[in-house]
Design an enzyme around this catalytic site. Structure first.
Site, PDB file in Angstrom:
ATOM      1  N   HIS A 109      -6.672   3.133   8.061  1.00 57.02           N
ATOM      2  CA  HIS A 109      -6.513   3.657   6.694  1.00 57.02           C
ATOM      3  C   HIS A 109      -6.670   2.536   5.676  1.00 57.02           C
ATOM      4  CE1 HIS A 109      -2.562   1.971   7.605  1.00 57.02           C
ATOM      5  NE2 HIS A 109      -2.325   1.923   6.300  1.00 57.02           N
ATOM      6  N   ASP A 111      -4.669   1.678   1.898  1.00 57.33           N
ATOM      7  CA  ASP A 111      -3.377   2.063   1.338  1.00 57.33           C
ATOM      8  C   ASP A 111      -3.507   2.865   0.050  1.00 57.33           C
ATOM      9  OD1 ASP A 111      -1.812   0.790   3.299  1.00 57.33           O
ATOM     10  OD2 ASP A 111      -2.329  -1.136   2.393  1.00 57.33           O
ATOM     11  N   HIS A 260      -7.394  -0.848   7.644  1.00 54.07           N
ATOM     12  CA  HIS A 260      -6.547  -1.518   8.633  1.00 54.07           C
ATOM     13  C   HIS A 260      -5.824  -0.492   9.503  1.00 54.07           C
ATOM     14  CE1 HIS A 260      -3.926  -1.037   5.080  1.00 54.07           C
ATOM     15  NE2 HIS A 260      -2.891  -1.017   5.910  1.00 54.07           N
ATOM     16  N   ARG A 275       6.492  -6.174   2.736  1.00 56.86           N
ATOM     17  CA  ARG A 275       5.134  -5.923   2.255  1.00 56.86           C
ATOM     18  C   ARG A 275       5.152  -5.694   0.756  1.00 56.86           C
ATOM     19  NH1 ARG A 275       1.591  -2.046   1.455  1.00 56.86           N
ATOM     20  NH2 ARG A 275      -0.164  -1.704   2.840  1.00 56.86           N
TER      21      ARG A 275
HETATM   22  C1  SIN Z   1       0.473  -1.182   7.241  1.00 53.80           C
HETATM   23  O1  SIN Z   1      -0.289  -0.279   7.512  1.00 53.80           O
HETATM   24  O2  SIN Z   1       0.592  -1.646   6.119  1.00 53.80           O
HETATM   25  C2  SIN Z   1       1.308  -1.803   8.328  1.00 53.80           C
HETATM   26  C3  SIN Z   1       0.543  -2.696   9.202  1.00 53.80           C
HETATM   27  C4  SIN Z   1       1.419  -3.286  10.269  1.00 53.80           C
HETATM   28  O3  SIN Z   1       2.524  -2.780  10.525  1.00 53.80           O
HETATM   29  O4  SIN Z   1       0.990  -4.261  10.870  1.00 53.80           O
END
Ligand code: SIN
Length: 297
Positions: A109, A111, A260, A275
């Site tokens: 995906h 974000d 990602h 994050r």
């Molecule tokens: C995400 O999709 O932001 C998380 C990625 C992760 O947990 O490594």
């Protein structure tokens, strides 16, 4: 004087930045070098950065105004003191999750593309990692677009798709959403399938997430077939960078020209990541004519 070095990790995307302590102020020259490396490599890794949350926020702000996390399944920020920080974790305290996405796979995906102005960037800081699993992968959407056959480029030129807001990448429904039975009715922004990257103006495939996506103006079966082809192409292993996490790794990525995903990991192990993300401008379609590119139909 800080002298950073930037070492590519993969032929298409991903580079490691060393020679910098992100707890210290970053001067203009170093910031310019980081921005250039980021534009070139799309994903930057900084190892051994034991940042506090305020230090993570301060470093993130160098790349723009912070964009608070989207709604999570629990309906409130995970860190009340720092609501701009999203917690990605499988840990529960007294049965209550301290973060999002659990320990299963998180599918490919970008974000928050279900909003009109998706984040330009995200930063992920590893505070606790499992002994194995939980690797994160990024895929290069400039390269994915460049390598599409001309007839597919022509087919998707000028087309837009729905970016569904209902589910997160772990398949959990966001608070306030209801199940979607027909992707044509999915809630979420409608974005061009090929965007002009706001900074570089380069064309990039912009897919968001596969679940409940729909190419506007096509019949559903035709849309599904096209999307399946695009997703299979966009996530080819040769376009991807694999991150095997070490404690206190920090990763900064561009959310407009990468996808990602994350591997599952042992539910008995703990993984805690903090994050942040940076606000982005409105998404613009790529116009091959104005870029002087001829497409066969
Ligand atoms: C995400 O999709 O932001 C998380 C990625 C992760 O947990 O490594």
């Amino acid at each position: 004087m800080t002298r950073i070095s930037v070492t590519p990790l993969q032929s298409s995307l991903g580079a490691e930045v060393s020679g910098i302590d992100l707890r210290q102020p970053v001067d203009d020259e170093v910031l310019a070098a980081l921005r250039e490396a980021w534009a070139r490599h799309l994903v930057l890794r900084f190892r051994g950065q034991a940042l506090s949350d305020p230090e993570l926020l301060a470093f993130s702000r160098l790349f723009g105004e912070l964009d608070p996390p989207g709604p999570n399944p629990y309906g409130k920020p995970f860190l009340s003191e720092f609501p701009e920080i999203n917690v990605i974790s499988n840990v529960k305290v007294d049965g209550v999750p301290i973060g999002n996405l659990g320990d299963g796979e998180a599918v490919w995906h970008c974000d928050m593309t279900y909003v009109e102005r998706p984040p330009r960037a995200a930063l992920l800081h590893a505070l606790e990692i499992p002994p194995g699993g939980g690797d994160t992968f990024w895929s290069d959407m400039y390269l994915a677009y460049e390598t599409l056959p001309d007839h597919t480029k022509a087919l998707i030129s000028g087309r837009r798709a729905i970016h569904d807001a209902t589910y997160n990448s772990a398949g959990m429904m966001r608070k306030g959403m209801k199940e979607v039975t027909d992707p044509r009715e999915a809630p979420g922004a409608h974005h061009p399938l090929v965007i002009a990257h706001p900074d570089t103006r380069r064309p990039a495939l912009f897919l968001g997430r596969r679940r409940n996506s729909y190419v506007l103006g096509m019949d559903l079966a035709e849309s599904n077939a096209l999307l399946d082809t695009l997703w299979e192409h966009a996530t080819r292993p040769e376009f991807t960078f694999r991150q095997e996490w070490q404690l206190h790794d920090l990763i900064l990525w561009d959310n407009r020209c990468t996808l990602h995903r994350r591997d599952a990991f042992d539910p008995n192990a703990s993984r805690i990541m903090h994050r942040t993300q940076i606000k982005g401008p409105a998404i613009e379609a790529f116009d091959p004519a104005s870029a002087g590119m001829a497409l066969e139909s």
